[in-house]
Design a protein around this motif. Structure first.
Motif, PDB file in Angstrom:
ATOM      1  N   SER A  87       0.829  -1.201   0.000  1.00 23.28           N
ATOM      2  CA  SER A  87       0.000   0.000   0.000  1.00 23.28           C
ATOM      3  C   SER A  87       0.866   1.255   0.000  1.00 23.28           C
ATOM      4  O   SER A  87       0.584   2.211  -0.704  1.00 23.28           O
ATOM      5  CB  SER A  87      -0.924  -0.010   1.220  1.00 23.28           C
ATOM      6  OG  SER A  87      -1.670   1.165   1.283  1.00 23.28           O
ATOM      7  N   ALA A  88       1.924   1.240   0.788  1.00 23.89           N
ATOM      8  CA  ALA A  88       2.823   2.394   0.847  1.00 23.89           C
ATOM      9  C   ALA A  88       3.553   2.581  -0.483  1.00 23.89           C
ATOM     10  O   ALA A  88       3.721   3.699  -0.962  1.00 23.89           O
ATOM     11  CB  ALA A  88       3.824   2.225   1.980  1.00 23.89           C
ATOM     12  N   ALA A  89       3.989   1.474  -1.086  1.00 23.25           N
ATOM     13  CA  ALA A  89       4.684   1.553  -2.375  1.00 23.25           C
ATOM     14  C   ALA A  89       3.747   2.105  -3.446  1.00 23.25           C
ATOM     15  O   ALA A  89       4.155   2.901  -4.297  1.00 23.25           O
ATOM     16  CB  ALA A  89       5.203   0.176  -2.779  1.00 23.25           C
ATOM     17  N   GLU A  90       2.484   1.695  -3.396  1.00 23.84           N
ATOM     18  CA  GLU A  90       1.493   2.205  -4.354  1.00 23.84           C
ATOM     19  C   GLU A  90       1.289   3.705  -4.156  1.00 23.84           C
ATOM     20  O   GLU A  90       1.161   4.463  -5.124  1.00 23.84           O
ATOM     21  CB  GLU A  90       0.172   1.455  -4.190  1.00 23.84           C
ATOM     22  CG  GLU A  90      -0.914   1.870  -5.166  1.00 23.84           C
ATOM     23  CD  GLU A  90      -0.643   1.440  -6.594  1.00 23.84           C
ATOM     24  OE1 GLU A  90      -1.252   2.034  -7.510  1.00 23.84           O
ATOM     25  OE2 GLU A  90       0.173   0.518  -6.820  1.00 23.84           O
ATOM     26  N   GLN A  91       1.255   4.127  -2.900  1.00 20.36           N
ATOM     27  CA  GLN A  91       1.098   5.553  -2.592  1.00 20.36           C
ATOM     28  C   GLN A  91       2.259   6.354  -3.159  1.00 20.36           C
ATOM     29  O   GLN A  91       2.063   7.399  -3.792  1.00 20.36           O
ATOM     30  CB  GLN A  91       1.023   5.762  -1.082  1.00 20.36           C
ATOM     31  CG  GLN A  91       0.952   7.230  -0.668  1.00 20.36           C
ATOM     32  CD  GLN A  91       1.161   7.441   0.826  1.00 20.36           C
ATOM     33  OE1 GLN A  91       1.195   6.487   1.600  1.00 20.36           O
ATOM     34  NE2 GLN A  91       1.321   8.689   1.225  1.00 20.36           N
ATOM     35  N   VAL A  92       3.477   5.856  -2.956  1.00 20.61           N
ATOM     36  CA  VAL A  92       4.655   6.555  -3.483  1.00 20.61           C
ATOM     37  C   VAL A  92       4.616   6.584  -5.002  1.00 20.61           C
ATOM     38  O   VAL A  92       4.862   7.625  -5.622  1.00 20.61           O
ATOM     39  CB  VAL A  92       5.956   5.868  -3.013  1.00 20.61           C
ATOM     40  CG1 VAL A  92       7.175   6.566  -3.619  1.00 20.61           C
ATOM     41  CG2 VAL A  92       6.055   5.874  -1.494  1.00 20.61           C
ATOM     42  N   TYR A  93       4.287   5.452  -5.598  1.00 20.72           N
ATOM     43  CA  TYR A  93       4.230   5.359  -7.057  1.00 20.72           C
ATOM     44  C   TYR A  93       3.267   6.391  -7.629  1.00 20.72           C
ATOM     45  O   TYR A  93       3.608   7.148  -8.543  1.00 20.72           O
ATOM     46  CB  TYR A  93       3.814   3.952  -7.471  1.00 20.72           C
ATOM     47  CG  TYR A  93       3.426   3.812  -8.919  1.00 20.72           C
ATOM     48  CD1 TYR A  93       4.396   3.702  -9.912  1.00 20.72           C
ATOM     49  CD2 TYR A  93       2.083   3.827  -9.297  1.00 20.72           C
ATOM     50  CE1 TYR A  93       4.040   3.596 -11.244  1.00 20.72           C
ATOM     51  CE2 TYR A  93       1.720   3.718 -10.629  1.00 20.72           C
ATOM     52  CZ  TYR A  93       2.695   3.606 -11.603  1.00 20.72           C
ATOM     53  OH  TYR A  93       2.334   3.516 -12.922  1.00 20.72           O
ATOM     54  N   ARG A  94       2.066   6.439  -7.089  1.00 22.42           N
ATOM     55  CA  ARG A  94       1.055   7.360  -7.605  1.00 22.42           C
ATOM     56  C   ARG A  94       1.451   8.818  -7.378  1.00 22.42           C
ATOM     57  O   ARG A  94       1.262   9.666  -8.250  1.00 22.42           O
ATOM     58  CB  ARG A  94      -0.298   7.074  -6.941  1.00 22.42           C
ATOM     59  CG  ARG A  94      -0.922   5.761  -7.368  1.00 22.42           C
ATOM     60  CD  ARG A  94      -2.230   5.494  -6.628  1.00 22.42           C
ATOM     61  NE  ARG A  94      -2.837   4.255  -7.042  1.00 22.42           N
ATOM     62  CZ  ARG A  94      -3.674   4.126  -8.064  1.00 22.42           C
ATOM     63  NH1 ARG A  94      -3.999   5.199  -8.785  1.00 22.42           N
ATOM     64  NH2 ARG A  94      -4.200   2.958  -8.381  1.00 22.42           N
ATOM     65  N   THR A  95       2.008   9.095  -6.213  1.00 20.66           N
ATOM     66  CA  THR A  95       2.388  10.471  -5.882  1.00 20.66           C
ATOM     67  C   THR A  95       3.512  10.971  -6.784  1.00 20.66           C
ATOM     68  O   THR A  95       3.426  12.055  -7.368  1.00 20.66           O
ATOM     69  CB  THR A  95       2.824  10.572  -4.406  1.00 20.66           C
ATOM     70  OG1 THR A  95       1.732  10.195  -3.561  1.00 20.66           O
ATOM     71  CG2 THR A  95       3.259  11.990  -4.063  1.00 20.66           C
TER      72      THR A  95
END
Length: 215
Positions: free
Chosen positions: A6-14
């Motif tokens: 979830s955190a990696a997805e957040q970083v990716y999208r941001t």
């Protein structure tokens, strides 16, 4: 594991959104530590996101130095414009041949135009580039060919990045872009794919600083 994902997805999208909107311009070097600090995360999800962005061609990773934001390649704008024009003109011709589809599309384009005007009044250039991309996508979507729409969507991120860069270079052109979109909506309503093809080609070449645009 799920938290890391979830955190990696957040970083990716941001980070990807920052690249597409020009907050992170091509040629800039960023580090895992910088991004981790900004988002209040550990380096592990940042590293995972960076690897994904590198695989998609948005970054180039250099061990112990950081991540380079890959600039828009020479010739990329011309190639994207050529592909988009082919798809959009075909879509406009398809829509022109179906009165019911055309009748349903025109009000949707007008609604998008009003949204563009509101965004422009608020000064959010990043949001404007997204609305700009959506305006053009609506026309391709209305043609009803899911394979062509998927191909068009594959160009969407490049389109948004190019538009954001062009607007940042010359914010005054937003009003001209909106005027062009209004003209394109009129041509769709008139069922004039030839006029649409001429106008949309001119429009994209001018916005992206290519030759052969508006005199």
């Amino acid at each position: 594991m799920s938290k890391t994902y979830s955190a990696a997805e957040q970083v990716y999208r941001t980070v990807k959104e920052q690249i597409l909107t020009g907050v992170l311009p091509g040629g800039e070097l960023i580090s895992e530590g910088e991004v981790a600090g900004q988002l209040g995360l550990s380096r592990t999800p940042v590293r995972e996101a960076f690897l994904r962005l590198e695989a998609e061609g948005w970054m180039r990773l250099y061990p112990k130095r950081g991540a380079l934001i890959v600039p828009v390649a020479d010739g990329e704008a011309a190639h994207v414009v050529e592909a988009r024009q082919l798809l959009e003109v075909h879509a406009a011709a398809t829509v022109a041949g179906n009165a019911a589809v055309c009748e349903a599309l025109v009000p949707t384009l007008r609604d998008n135009l009003e949204r563009q005007r509101r965004i422009h009044a608020g000064g959010d250039l990043a949001e404007f580039s997204a609305a700009d991309a959506e305006f053009h996508r609506l026309i391709v979507e209305a043609a009803g060919n899911p394979l062509l729409l998927d191909f068009y969507d594959a160009l969407r991120d490049r389109q948004r990045r190019m538009t954001a860069r062009s607007i940042a270079r010359n914010p005054a052109q937003v009003e001209a872009i909106i005027a062009d979109h209004a003209a394109l909506a009129d041509l769709v309503e008139a069922g004039d794919p030839a006029g649409f093809g001429h106008k949309v080609g001119e429009h994209m070449r001018v916005v992206h600083g290519l030759t052969g645009g508006r005199a």
